[in-house]
Write an enzyme that holds these catalytic residues in place. Structure first.
Site, short mmCIF file in Angstrom:
data_model
loop_
_atom_site.label_atom_id
_atom_site.label_comp_id
_atom_site.label_asym_id
_atom_site.label_seq_id
_atom_site.Cartn_x
_atom_site.Cartn_y
_atom_site.Cartn_z
N ASP A 140 -13.16 60.52 25.70
CA ASP A 140 -12.77 61.76 26.71
C ASP A 140 -13.33 61.42 27.82
OD1 ASP A 140 -15.20 62.51 25.28
OD2 ASP A 140 -15.06 64.37 26.58
N ASP A 157 -16.99 56.32 32.29
CA ASP A 157 -17.64 57.12 31.39
C ASP A 157 -16.66 57.64 30.66
OD1 ASP A 157 -19.30 58.75 29.94
OD2 ASP A 157 -20.05 60.14 31.83
N GLU A 203 -16.96 64.62 24.06
CA GLU A 203 -18.37 64.54 24.24
C GLU A 203 -18.67 65.42 25.62
OE1 GLU A 203 -21.87 62.71 26.03
OE2 GLU A 203 -20.11 62.95 26.95
N GLU A 204 -17.82 65.36 26.55
CA GLU A 204 -18.28 65.98 27.89
C GLU A 204 -18.10 67.43 27.94
OE1 GLU A 204 -19.18 64.27 30.18
OE2 GLU A 204 -18.15 62.25 30.16
N ASP A 233 -23.48 55.02 26.15
CA ASP A 233 -22.91 55.89 27.05
C ASP A 233 -24.22 56.44 28.04
OD1 ASP A 233 -21.69 57.97 28.09
OD2 ASP A 233 -21.93 59.51 26.33
N HIS A 268 -19.22 61.02 36.90
CA HIS A 268 -19.00 62.46 37.10
C HIS A 268 -18.74 62.53 38.71
CE1 HIS A 268 -20.51 63.84 33.12
NE2 HIS A 268 -19.98 63.09 33.05
#
Ligand SMILES: [Zn+2]
Length: 378
Positions: A83, A111, A144-145, A168, A349
């Site tokens: 994700d 990411d 994960e986010e 990651d 991000h």
């Protein structure tokens, strides 16, 4: 096998970039990983992996495993998440020189698609160059986010590896995250007493004033080198003419030191309770651990092994501690010695997210070399 006798790893740079571009072109925000999942399941099957989709409530993890020809070698786990943080819908990217970056209004999604591309390229190289290795397990997590949800729901009974590389982390390839904090999140529901603010305010107890006193009193920001606290959400009140009945305050505390974390948490909750009580209000507290700290010791053999992999590839390893959590926290919590490696992704991000193609290549070399040389790890 002697190192000198080992086959050299030849990464196909063009193929790697095109694998990565294919991945970022498939939109996969948290909980909407299905399309990317199907794509990955096909790719791993083509690489002779046994692939299972482990479903849980809202989404799924991909668990892929491949038997190696070297039988006495321990299995090694490789992992990244599928994700991405939003927005990635309608992503437009540019390859300028040796850099891939997003243009326009989205993140790039390096990411963590850089991780998946590196794992895929490494596995492709192992297969096409017929490089001997032990058993390989790959876990591609989801959501994960949104709080490491895939990793938290992973069926660890299906995992045999006791050592893992999570890919990651940001910054240049060579960075190894060896420590991460515990995070707790909490919620304070402050309940006062409502009253008409113009007619009989003395009958009310303002939850907003009580919450304000609490917020002003509790530890906040950077507490010490390894501890932080933050109140991130406050919500309450209904109208200017009503003494507010209820306020919700949400915050978090993180620390690499469990004792400090407990002390800060207790201090926040004690202050909240006593201040509410002094004002005749109530406070209802909810807290939960989001993930637990890990610290890989300097004498950990797996860390020494990875240092040697980097040095052999002429990349300087750099051990760092982070203030953020990752799937590596969860894997370590389950007794799998896990290092979080940087894939080379930068400014994640954000709409300025980018990655150097050289880092994509270096990350693939490291993964392939780790799998090949894990035969030396006793
Ligand atoms: Zn990530």
């Amino acid at each position: 096998m002697l190192k000198a006798m080992r086959k050299e790893l030849i990464i196909n740079r063009k193929r790697l970039v095109s694998t990565f571009i294919d991945l970022i072109n498939i939109n996969s925000p948290s909980f909407e990983e299905d399309l990317l999942g199907k794509h990955l399941e096909k790719l791993f099957r083509n690489l002779d992996f046994r692939v299972t989709r482990q479903r849980f409530d809202r989404t799924f993890n991909i668990i892929a495993s491949k038997k190696g020809s070297l039988k006495s070698v321990r299995p090694l786990l490789l992992s990244g998440h599928m994700d991405t943080i939003e927005p990635t819908e309608g992503i437009r990217y540019a390859i300028k020189g040796k850099v891939i970056r997003s243009i326009g209004e989205t993140v790039l999604g390096a990411d963590d698609k850089s991780a998946i591309a590196q794992i895929l390229e490494a596995m492709t190289v192992m297969k096409e160059q017929d490089i001997a290795h032990g058993d390989i397990e790959v876990v591609i997590t989801s959501a994960e986010e949104k709080g490491l949800i895939g990793a938290k729901n992973l069926d660890f009974k299906k995992i045999r590896s006791r050592h893992a590389l999570v890919l990651d982390s940001g910054g240049p390839v060579g960075r190894i995250v060896v420590a991460a904090p515990t995070q707790i999140s909490y919620e304070l529901r402050v309940v006062g007493r409502p009253a008409h603010a113009g007619i009989e305010p003395e009958k009310g107890i303002s939850a907003i004033r009580v919450a304000s006193e609490i917020i002003a009193a509790v530890p906040d920001g950077r507490i010490d080198e390894v501890t932080t606290a933050n109140i991130g959400i406050i919500r309450g009140g209904t109208a200017t003419n009503v003494v507010p009945k209820e306020v919700m305050v949400k915050g978090e505390v993180r620390s690499h030191e469990p004792a400090t974390l407990r002390a800060i948490r207790d201090d926040i909750f004690d202050k909240a309770m006593s201040m509410a009580k002094n004002r005749g209000a109530k406070v209802h507290i909810k807290a939960q651990e989001e993930y637990r700290a890990f610290r890989i010791s300097g004498s950990e053999p797996f860390l020494a092994f990875m240092d040697s992999i980097f040095l052999d590839a002429r990349i300087k390893p750099e051990h760092t501690a982070t203030g953020g959590g990752s799937d590596a926290n969860i894997f370590n919590q389950h007794g799998i010695v896990t290092l979080n490696l940087s894939t080379g992704m930068q400014k994640v991000h954000s709409h300025d997210e980018f990655i150097h193609i050289d880092d994509l290549v270096n990350g693939s070399i490291i993964v392939a070399a780790a799998v090949r040389d894990f035969a030396d790890f006793k």
